[in-house]
Design an enzyme around this catalytic site. Sequence first.
Site, PDB file in Angstrom:
ATOM      1  N   GLY A   1       0.824  -1.207   0.000  1.00 34.44           N
ATOM      2  CA  GLY A   1       0.000   0.000   0.000  1.00 34.44           C
ATOM      3  C   GLY A   1       0.854   1.250   0.000  1.00 34.44           C
ATOM      4  CG  ASN A   2      -0.293   4.661  -1.563  1.00 33.25           C
ATOM      5  OD1 ASN A   2      -0.972   5.508  -1.014  1.00 33.25           O
ATOM      6  ND2 ASN A   2      -0.710   3.978  -2.635  1.00 33.25           N
ATOM      7  NE  ARG A   3       5.195   6.944   4.671  1.00 37.56           N
ATOM      8  CZ  ARG A   3       5.359   6.488   5.899  1.00 37.56           C
ATOM      9  NH1 ARG A   3       4.412   6.631   6.790  1.00 37.56           N
ATOM     10  NH2 ARG A   3       6.481   5.890   6.235  1.00 37.56           N
ATOM     11  CB  SER A   4      -2.619   8.243  -0.460  1.00 32.71           C
ATOM     12  OG  SER A   4      -3.668   9.133  -0.696  1.00 32.71           O
TER      13      SER A   4
END
Length: 442
Positions: free
Chosen positions: A231-234
């Site tokens: 995933g990512n931090r958005s």
Amino acid sequence: MRVVLGVSGGIAAYKAALLLRLLTEAGHEVTVVPTAAALRFVGEPTWAALSGRPVATDVWTSVHDVPHVRLGQEADLVVVAPATADLLARAAHGQADDLLTNTLLTARCPVLMAPAMHTEMWSHPATRANVALLRERGVSVLEPASGRLTGADTGPGRLPEPEEILDAALSLVAGEDRSSAVDTAARPDGLEDGGVSPAEAAAAQGSLLGRHVVVSAGGTREPLDPVRFLGNRSSGKQGYALAEVAAARGARVTLVSANAALPAPPGVDVVGVETALELQEAVRAAVPGADVVVMAAAVADFRPRDYQGSKIKKTHGPGQEASAPTIELVRNPDILAGLVAERGDDPAPLIVGFAAETGDDTGDVLTHARAKLERKGCDLLVANEVGRDVTFGKDDTLVHLLRPGTDETRTVGPATKVAVAGAVWDEVGQLLSARPHVGAGR
Ligand code: C5P
């Protein structure tokens, strides 16, 4: 939206508490600025508790923050309810003897006044002249309702119901003035009637009335097994702010949301997705008939080639060494570039991309952003400057807005993501004003 709710000293001040409730429940950030007289009707604790924000009346509170200038400058909307005869008089004559009148002088956003007073005061030539002067200057002054006044008397002068004031306020932000007797040459947004249609003029000011916009938000997750993902931090905050502001400006909004733990903005259709492929499918499904697509989501460029249907184990069996698996990745489609390619020579939809950038040895943020704008072929690129304690998960951000074919760049921030959303829709409005409507009306 950042809203300043001015309350002046009339018995109808209690109704402003209900209006405040409606505004905050719709997700707006409301600062209440009562006059000293208003506080005799409804006290400071009520305003502070309902708004969740400090309340000031004079210009001598928190002076280091320069509130007499800041509040007006930062507001997206100012609503004064009730507006008494005295407040209308002070505003019409540019007086600045309390925080509310100072705010009215510094605000450059739409201003709505909802008068409430006795019929005799409303119809007095002095009040008529003050209202005319305010309207001439672009302030939207609602007609008071007719009905029972404070005592036994009835007539025009009642404060309109809070729902009606909210409706008029949101329409005003969307570029539509609901107040009567407004001279169209002195619209609240200051537009002159220079031969453009009201829709074009409104669009040039960022109104999205009658437009259909699609916004993607959040960060995709690419599952490895039933419990793990890449995933990512958005956080999705920027995309949600874009959707909220677009809805407030009159658009029909489809928000394709990837894993954002945020409440649905009022009046927005939310389609939840998890992966990049799901996001692509949802955006593609929403695009036909849309006027604008804003790709604010952080889309994973790669996904695991294989999905393991059961949890990947640390060990393969009793007595075996713990072994680290190798995860093979495959490319995800570039959804934004795909939209640009599929649009071909069609002018619609207008496509807005985002780019999280940092400067490095090969160039600064703007150089990289400009190269990305060319590569992606979109109509507007919003370059987030990352690594300066702004952007991911934060409420404030700093962006550069880039258009193709010009080196002109507009920098916005550090500012709230709602303020940045407003600036993005302003730019989009200008681009759209040159294009025909596509989106289905509401
Ligand atoms: O190339 P980069 O990921 O920096 O581009 C960011 C922009 O492209 C964003 O608007 C993002 O939503 C979009 N994007 C996309 N599909 C991808 C990766 C990014 O649409 N696979």
